[in-house]
Write a protein that holds these residues in place. Structure first.
Motif, PDB file in Angstrom:
ATOM      1  N   GLY A  92       0.805  -1.206   0.000  1.00  0.00           N
ATOM      2  CA  GLY A  92       0.000   0.000   0.000  1.00  0.00           C
ATOM      3  C   GLY A  92       0.843   1.263   0.000  1.00  0.00           C
ATOM      4  N   ILE A  93       0.148   2.403  -0.050  1.00  0.00           N
ATOM      5  CA  ILE A  93       0.808   3.711  -0.041  1.00  0.00           C
ATOM      6  C   ILE A  93       0.963   4.170   1.400  1.00  0.00           C
ATOM      7  CG2 ILE A  93       0.680   6.108  -0.780  1.00  0.00           C
ATOM      8  CD1 ILE A  93      -1.051   5.244  -3.111  1.00  0.00           C
ATOM      9  N   LEU A  94       2.178   4.551   1.773  1.00  0.00           N
ATOM     10  CA  LEU A  94       2.462   5.064   3.103  1.00  0.00           C
ATOM     11  C   LEU A  94       2.656   6.572   2.990  1.00  0.00           C
ATOM     12  CD1 LEU A  94       2.874   4.149   6.026  1.00  0.00           C
ATOM     13  CD2 LEU A  94       5.310   3.907   5.543  1.00  0.00           C
ATOM     14  N   ARG A  95       1.706   7.314   3.555  1.00  0.00           N
ATOM     15  CA  ARG A  95       1.752   8.783   3.472  1.00  0.00           C
ATOM     16  C   ARG A  95       2.272   9.331   4.805  1.00  0.00           C
ATOM     17  NH1 ARG A  95      -2.888   7.226   0.584  1.00  0.00           N
ATOM     18  NH2 ARG A  95      -2.895   8.022  -1.566  1.00  0.00           N
ATOM     19  N   VAL A 135      -6.320  13.665  11.578  1.00  0.00           N
ATOM     20  CA  VAL A 135      -7.711  13.219  11.537  1.00  0.00           C
ATOM     21  C   VAL A 135      -8.351  13.552  10.196  1.00  0.00           C
ATOM     22  CG1 VAL A 135      -9.994  13.444  12.589  1.00  0.00           C
ATOM     23  CG2 VAL A 135      -7.951  13.449  14.037  1.00  0.00           C
ATOM     24  N   SER A 136      -8.160  14.792   9.726  1.00  0.00           N
ATOM     25  CA  SER A 136      -8.838  15.238   8.514  1.00  0.00           C
ATOM     26  C   SER A 136      -7.970  15.161   7.262  1.00  0.00           C
ATOM     27  CB  SER A 136      -9.331  16.687   8.690  1.00  0.00           C
ATOM     28  OG  SER A 136      -8.234  17.572   8.900  1.00  0.00           O
ATOM     29  N   GLU A 137      -6.646  15.026   7.424  1.00  0.00           N
ATOM     30  CA  GLU A 137      -5.755  14.952   6.264  1.00  0.00           C
ATOM     31  C   GLU A 137      -5.292  13.511   6.059  1.00  0.00           C
ATOM     32  OE1 GLU A 137      -2.979  18.371   5.670  1.00  0.00           O
ATOM     33  OE2 GLU A 137      -3.530  18.870   7.736  1.00  0.00           O
ATOM     34  N   PRO A 138      -5.001  13.139   4.802  1.00  0.00           N
ATOM     35  CA  PRO A 138      -4.755  11.720   4.487  1.00  0.00           C
ATOM     36  C   PRO A 138      -3.343  11.240   4.783  1.00  0.00           C
ATOM     37  CG  PRO A 138      -4.613  13.022   2.489  1.00  0.00           C
ATOM     38  CD  PRO A 138      -4.991  13.982   3.589  1.00  0.00           C
ATOM     39  N   TYR A 139      -2.897  11.397   6.022  1.00  0.00           N
ATOM     40  CA  TYR A 139      -1.573  10.915   6.403  1.00  0.00           C
ATOM     41  C   TYR A 139      -1.709   9.679   7.294  1.00  0.00           C
ATOM     42  CZ  TYR A 139       0.120  15.435   4.762  1.00  0.00           C
ATOM     43  OH  TYR A 139       0.401  16.534   3.997  1.00  0.00           O
ATOM     44  N   ASP A 140      -0.798   8.723   7.089  1.00  0.00           N
ATOM     45  CA  ASP A 140      -0.757   7.557   7.972  1.00  0.00           C
ATOM     46  C   ASP A 140      -0.055   7.899   9.270  1.00  0.00           C
ATOM     47  OD1 ASP A 140      -1.912   5.331   6.286  1.00  0.00           O
ATOM     48  OD2 ASP A 140      -0.339   6.052   4.943  1.00  0.00           O
ATOM     49  N   LEU A 141       0.963   8.748   9.192  1.00  0.00           N
ATOM     50  CA  LEU A 141       1.660   9.186  10.397  1.00  0.00           C
ATOM     51  C   LEU A 141       2.475  10.431  10.100  1.00  0.00           C
ATOM     52  CD1 LEU A 141       4.907   7.191  11.201  1.00  0.00           C
ATOM     53  CD2 LEU A 141       3.688   6.871   9.047  1.00  0.00           C
ATOM     54  N   VAL A 264      17.188  15.637  21.808  1.00  0.00           N
ATOM     55  CA  VAL A 264      15.911  15.936  21.155  1.00  0.00           C
ATOM     56  C   VAL A 264      15.192  14.620  20.881  1.00  0.00           C
ATOM     57  CG1 VAL A 264      14.789  16.945  19.134  1.00  0.00           C
ATOM     58  CG2 VAL A 264      16.844  18.012  20.086  1.00  0.00           C
ATOM     59  N   THR A 265      13.978  14.470  21.392  1.00  0.00           N
ATOM     60  CA  THR A 265      13.218  13.231  21.216  1.00  0.00           C
ATOM     61  C   THR A 265      12.499  13.230  19.873  1.00  0.00           C
ATOM     62  OG1 THR A 265      12.875  13.143  23.612  1.00  0.00           O
ATOM     63  CG2 THR A 265      11.508  11.711  22.260  1.00  0.00           C
ATOM     64  N   ILE A 266      12.494  12.069  19.233  1.00  0.00           N
ATOM     65  CA  ILE A 266      11.839  11.892  17.933  1.00  0.00           C
ATOM     66  C   ILE A 266      10.593  11.036  18.142  1.00  0.00           C
ATOM     67  CG2 ILE A 266      12.151  11.154  15.537  1.00  0.00           C
ATOM     68  CD1 ILE A 266      15.233  11.026  16.338  1.00  0.00           C
ATOM     69  N   TYR A 267       9.470  11.479  17.586  1.00  0.00           N
ATOM     70  CA  TYR A 267       8.201  10.777  17.772  1.00  0.00           C
ATOM     71  C   TYR A 267       7.564  10.421  16.431  1.00  0.00           C
ATOM     72  CZ  TYR A 267       8.301  12.674  22.557  1.00  0.00           C
ATOM     73  OH  TYR A 267       8.653  12.998  23.845  1.00  0.00           O
ATOM     74  N   ALA A 268       6.831   9.319  16.444  1.00  0.00           N
ATOM     75  CA  ALA A 268       5.901   9.002  15.353  1.00  0.00           C
ATOM     76  C   ALA A 268       4.502   9.280  15.876  1.00  0.00           C
ATOM     77  CB  ALA A 268       6.034   7.549  14.928  1.00  0.00           C
ATOM     78  N   LEU A 269       3.757  10.104  15.179  1.00  0.00           N
ATOM     79  CA  LEU A 269       2.414  10.486  15.597  1.00  0.00           C
ATOM     80  C   LEU A 269       1.378   9.814  14.695  1.00  0.00           C
ATOM     81  CD1 LEU A 269       2.937  14.343  16.096  1.00  0.00           C
ATOM     82  CD2 LEU A 269       3.393  12.483  17.708  1.00  0.00           C
ATOM     83  N   THR A 270       0.368   9.207  15.314  1.00  0.00           N
ATOM     84  CA  THR A 270      -0.734   8.611  14.570  1.00  0.00           C
ATOM     85  C   THR A 270      -2.051   9.012  15.217  1.00  0.00           C
ATOM     86  OG1 THR A 270      -0.642   6.566  15.879  1.00  0.00           O
ATOM     87  CG2 THR A 270       0.644   6.623  13.842  1.00  0.00           C
ATOM     88  N   THR A 272      -4.559   7.016  15.798  1.00  0.00           N
ATOM     89  CA  THR A 272      -5.065   5.948  16.645  1.00  0.00           C
ATOM     90  C   THR A 272      -3.965   4.934  16.925  1.00  0.00           C
ATOM     91  OG1 THR A 272      -6.654   4.113  16.747  1.00  0.00           O
ATOM     92  CG2 THR A 272      -5.884   4.749  14.578  1.00  0.00           C
ATOM     93  N   ARG A 273      -4.168   4.096  17.938  1.00  0.00           N
ATOM     94  CA  ARG A 273      -3.208   3.030  18.225  1.00  0.00           C
ATOM     95  C   ARG A 273      -3.357   1.865  17.247  1.00  0.00           C
ATOM     96  NH1 ARG A 273      -0.621   3.992  22.918  1.00  0.00           N
ATOM     97  NH2 ARG A 273      -1.621   5.390  24.412  1.00  0.00           N
ATOM     98  N   LEU A 274      -4.532   1.739  16.628  1.00  0.00           N
ATOM     99  CA  LEU A 274      -4.781   0.644  15.698  1.00  0.00           C
ATOM    100  C   LEU A 274      -4.383   1.084  14.299  1.00  0.00           C
ATOM    101  CD1 LEU A 274      -8.261  -0.518  17.045  1.00  0.00           C
ATOM    102  CD2 LEU A 274      -6.026  -1.541  17.493  1.00  0.00           C
ATOM    103  N   VAL A 275      -3.154   0.805  13.923  1.00  0.00           N
ATOM    104  CA  VAL A 275      -2.636   1.248  12.629  1.00  0.00           C
ATOM    105  C   VAL A 275      -2.434   0.051  11.712  1.00  0.00           C
ATOM    106  CG1 VAL A 275      -1.527   3.295  13.582  1.00  0.00           C
ATOM    107  CG2 VAL A 275      -0.251   1.156  13.494  1.00  0.00           C
ATOM    108  N   PRO A 276      -2.504   0.257  10.388  1.00  0.00           N
ATOM    109  CA  PRO A 276      -2.331  -0.857   9.455  1.00  0.00           C
ATOM    110  C   PRO A 276      -0.907  -1.404   9.481  1.00  0.00           C
ATOM    111  CG  PRO A 276      -2.474   1.241   8.282  1.00  0.00           C
ATOM    112  CD  PRO A 276      -2.812   1.525   9.706  1.00  0.00           C
TER     113      PRO A 276
END
Length: 293
Positions: A92-95, A135-141, A264-270, A272-276
């Motif tokens: 799939g596409i990862l945005r 939430v409103s934009e088509p990003y996975d993370l 400097v801490t690096i984060y992945a933001l999503t 929801t916790r239930l990600v593909p």
């Protein structure tokens, strides 16, 4: 989920034609299995099995329920197997939204290695410092650094970047080298906008000190800070991972080498916790390469 489990136990009992055989196959005490089938019959409101001391037989209702249940359990098992294979080779596409400088300097080779391992994934990158709306934009993370705004977004720590003080040889020849952190107040310091009022937090072993800095340049780009510092514009607190080439080419020199800045801490933001699966494996790969886990 509990009903599905009870249904699976019932199917195993019918296949084995005995509670004992099914209990051994499942790895469950015979008494527990019998109790769970009783609970299932009470929930349905019909007897599913005729029990004797020697064998079990299906009632008419049990025969109908078994045929339906067997198909449901087989479909559930197939779904799990397919999802398992999807985790091995997700597609799939990862945005992803990424901070530009950090992505170019540090993340690019890691993402390239990830893409080699997962040829079924294609990528759509947005290199921007803005806080995208997951939430409103088509990003996975989104990948972000530093302090995060208080929100309902799920943040997973990927790693951290150590920072040290650097300056160019020309700057140090013209202005001298600071001998201790307090000397920095007399130097031209290049600061990130996020540094509160130009205050740097420095640490040496167990010693911590807050240094109030001043300078003409303030920005929100690590790449720009690195460039200005290498041109002799001042002293900067830079991530150690991005300056290796400049040090090798004698464009930058470590200043006050016994002292380090706050990591400097690096984060992945999503959202929801239930990600593909494609997002799961990307986060896991980033964490492994950024934190050494």
């Amino acid at each position: 989920m509990e009903l599905l489990n009870h249904m699976a136990y019932f199917v195993e009992v019918v296949k084995a034609r005995s509670f004992r055989g099914a209990a051994e196959a499942i790895g469950m005490p015979n008494s527990t299995l019998s109790r769970k089938i009783n609970e299932l019959e009470k929930f349905i409101g019909l007897r599913l099995l005729h029990r004797t001391t020697r064998k079990i037989e299906l009632t008419e209702a049990g025969q109908i329920y078994y045929e339906r249940s067997r198909r449901i359990i087989d479909e559930a098992r197939l779904a799990h197997e397919q999802l398992g294979s999807l985790l091995v080779q997700p597609q799939g596409i990862l945005r992803i939204s990424l901070p530009a400088d950090f992505a170019v300097v540090i993340l690019a080779p890691i993402i390239k290695a990830f893409s080699d391992n997962y040829p079924g994934i294609t990528f759509d990158f947005d290199l921007t410092p803005r806080n995208v709306d997951l939430v409103s934009e088509p990003y996975d993370l989104a990948v972000r650094m530093g302090n995060l705004p208080d929100s309902g977004i799920i943040a997973r720590k990927l790693g951290s970047l150590t920072r040290s003080l650097y300056a160019s040889p020309d700057y140090l020849v013209q202005n001298g080298s600071p001998r201790n952190p307090n000397d920095l107040k007399d130097h031209e310091c290049i600061c990130m906008r996020q540094d509160k009022s130009g205050e740097w937090h420095l640490q040496h072993k167990e010693d911590r000190i807050f240094v109030k800095t001043s300078g003409r340049f303030q920005m929100n780009s690590i790449g720009m800070m690195r460039r200005f510092t290498s041109m002799g514009a001042g002293i900067a607190l830079l991530p150690d991972k991005i300056v290796g080439e400049d040090i090798a080419n004698n464009k930058l020199i470590r200043v006050l080498p016994d002292w380090k800045g706050e990591a400097v801490t690096i984060y992945a933001l999503t959202e929801t916790r239930l990600v593909p699966a494609k997002t799961q494996v990307f986060i896991k790969f980033m964490r492994k390469n950024l934190s050494g886990e």
